[in-house]
Design a protein around this motif. Sequence first.
Motif, short mmCIF file in Angstrom:
data_model
loop_
_atom_site.label_atom_id
_atom_site.label_comp_id
_atom_site.label_asym_id
_atom_site.label_seq_id
_atom_site.Cartn_x
_atom_site.Cartn_y
_atom_site.Cartn_z
N PHE A 70 41.04 32.56 52.22
CA PHE A 70 41.41 33.80 52.90
C PHE A 70 40.88 35.01 52.14
CE2 PHE A 70 44.92 31.49 55.22
CZ PHE A 70 44.44 31.77 56.49
N GLU A 71 40.96 35.00 50.81
CA GLU A 71 40.45 36.11 50.01
C GLU A 71 38.94 36.25 50.18
OE1 GLU A 71 41.81 35.35 46.03
OE2 GLU A 71 43.84 36.04 46.48
N LYS A 72 38.22 35.14 50.23
CA LYS A 72 36.77 35.17 50.43
C LYS A 72 36.42 35.77 51.78
CE LYS A 72 32.44 34.03 49.66
NZ LYS A 72 31.61 34.87 48.82
N ILE A 73 37.15 35.35 52.82
CA ILE A 73 36.92 35.89 54.17
C ILE A 73 37.18 37.39 54.17
CG2 ILE A 73 37.79 35.91 56.54
CD1 ILE A 73 38.28 32.84 56.16
N GLU A 74 38.28 37.81 53.55
CA GLU A 74 38.63 39.23 53.49
C GLU A 74 37.56 40.03 52.73
OE1 GLU A 74 42.36 42.13 52.25
OE2 GLU A 74 42.29 40.11 51.43
N ASP A 75 37.08 39.49 51.62
CA ASP A 75 36.05 40.17 50.84
C ASP A 75 34.77 40.36 51.66
OD1 ASP A 75 37.76 40.27 48.69
OD2 ASP A 75 36.77 38.65 47.56
N GLU A 76 34.35 39.32 52.37
CA GLU A 76 33.13 39.42 53.17
C GLU A 76 33.32 40.38 54.34
OE1 GLU A 76 30.93 35.91 54.07
OE2 GLU A 76 31.16 35.12 52.04
N ASP A 86 35.38 42.98 54.34
CA ASP A 86 35.38 44.32 53.74
C ASP A 86 33.96 44.78 53.43
OD1 ASP A 86 38.14 44.38 53.88
OD2 ASP A 86 38.45 43.97 51.75
N ALA A 87 33.12 43.88 52.93
CA ALA A 87 31.73 44.22 52.63
C ALA A 87 30.97 44.59 53.91
CB ALA A 87 31.03 43.06 51.91
N MET A 88 31.23 43.86 54.99
CA MET A 88 30.58 44.14 56.26
C MET A 88 30.99 45.53 56.78
SD MET A 88 30.87 42.07 59.88
CE MET A 88 32.54 42.65 60.16
N ILE A 89 32.28 45.83 56.70
CA ILE A 89 32.78 47.13 57.15
C ILE A 89 32.18 48.25 56.29
CG2 ILE A 89 34.86 48.58 57.36
CD1 ILE A 89 34.56 46.40 59.52
N ALA A 90 32.08 48.02 54.98
CA ALA A 90 31.50 49.02 54.08
C ALA A 90 30.04 49.27 54.43
CB ALA A 90 31.64 48.57 52.63
#
Length: 73
Positions: A36-42, A44-48
């Motif tokens: 779940f943390e990996k999915i959230e990180d990716e 967040d990176a996409m949104i950024a």
Amino acid sequence: MAAINLKLSQDELALFNAFAASKKTTIEKLFKKTLFEKIEDEYDAMIAEEALFEFKVKPYTLTVKEIQEKYNL
């Protein structure tokens, strides 16, 4: 509830179990939390990336005061 089978070497299993134990959790909970943390990180990176692109196309900023007024903070 669905189940996933995962093939691990004995060394990998020992490492994952030891790490889970050090965090006082199970290997199952550790895998779920980590994924779940990996999915959230990716995400967040996409949104950024999208926000940066948008900013480069149309540079627009607000002061803290303007943000407070805009969002009634």
